[in-house]
Design a protein around this motif. Structure first.
Motif, PDB file in Angstrom:
ATOM      1  N   LEU A 263      40.870  29.359  39.700  1.00 51.39           N
ATOM      2  CA  LEU A 263      40.974  30.579  40.496  1.00 51.39           C
ATOM      3  C   LEU A 263      40.850  30.279  41.988  1.00 51.39           C
ATOM      4  O   LEU A 263      41.561  30.865  42.809  1.00 51.39           O
TER       5      LEU A 263
ATOM      6  N   VAL B 204      34.121  33.005  44.887  1.00 53.89           N
ATOM      7  CA  VAL B 204      34.613  32.867  43.511  1.00 53.89           C
ATOM      8  C   VAL B 204      33.477  32.440  42.591  1.00 53.89           C
ATOM      9  O   VAL B 204      33.344  32.949  41.479  1.00 53.89           O
TER      10      VAL B 204
ATOM     11  N   ALA C 193      43.790  39.797  39.256  1.00 54.34           N
ATOM     12  CA  ALA C 193      42.820  38.769  39.613  1.00 54.34           C
ATOM     13  C   ALA C 193      41.628  39.434  40.274  1.00 54.34           C
ATOM     14  O   ALA C 193      41.765  40.499  40.881  1.00 54.34           O
TER      15      ALA C 193
END
Length: 186
Positions: free
Chosen positions: A57, A96, A114
């Motif tokens: 990610l 993240v 996302a």
């Protein structure tokens, strides 16, 4: 006759093994989707390799951020764009690491979006609840050890979120990566 019976049983066993081996990622993906829709965070957590997912990610969001910054003429013409490109990966990495949890994976599966690493992002609007989304799923192998579940919200057909499952042994698969796809970036 006895020899042909043994050969037939062996061929049947090999065939059953091949079917089970090929179907394992489909069954895992279906279980992940069911657990996410049911809100069962423990099951979701068991099906995700969080360190690998976070790294994937980070790479995807950094690439998306770089593309957006290069398209913005205000940033491209100023020195701030370069500074932003240097600092963004560090800031994004911490965000993240903090954001990717079983709840966020559940939201990704149910919304085809996302996660937003922006800590100031508020709760989703009432009209955008996960259950109200019309998500199309497509499934397929991306390689010998990768299987993708591509999620697309029907109201945004140009934006896709691919959940990449990776093989962990013969029959075990884990969600280990994401692929953010947009038509503009393709």
């Amino acid at each position: 006759m006895k020899k042909s019976l043994i050969v037939g049983l062996a061929a049947g066993a090999v065939g059953l093994f091949a079917i089970a081996w090929a179907a394992a990622p489909v069954l895992t993906a279906q279980a992940l989707v069911r657990a996410a829709k049911a809100g069962d965070e423990r099951k979701v957590e068991a099906m995700v390799d969080f360190p690998a997912l976070r790294e994937s990610l980070k790479a995807e969001l950094n690439a998306e951020l770089a593309a957006r910054m290069s398209r913005d003429p205000r940033l491209a013409d100023s020195g701030l764009g370069g500074l932003g490109m240097m600092l963004a990966p560090m800031i994004l990495s911490g965000a993240v690491d903090a954001v990717v949890t079983p709840q966020v994976v559940t939201r990704m599966v149910t919304t085809a979006e996302a996660p937003d690493p922006n800590p100031r992002a508020g709760p989703e609007p009432e009209g955008e609840k996960a259950g109200s989304k019309d998500i199309h799923q497509s499934w397929g192998y991306r390689g010998f050890n990768q299987f993708a579940v591509t999620l697309t919200e029907r109201s945004r057909p140009d934006e896709h979120l691919a959940l990449i499952l990776e093989r962990r042994g013969l029959f075990d698969w884990k969600l280990a990566a994401v692929d953010l796809q947009t038509e503009a970036g393709a």
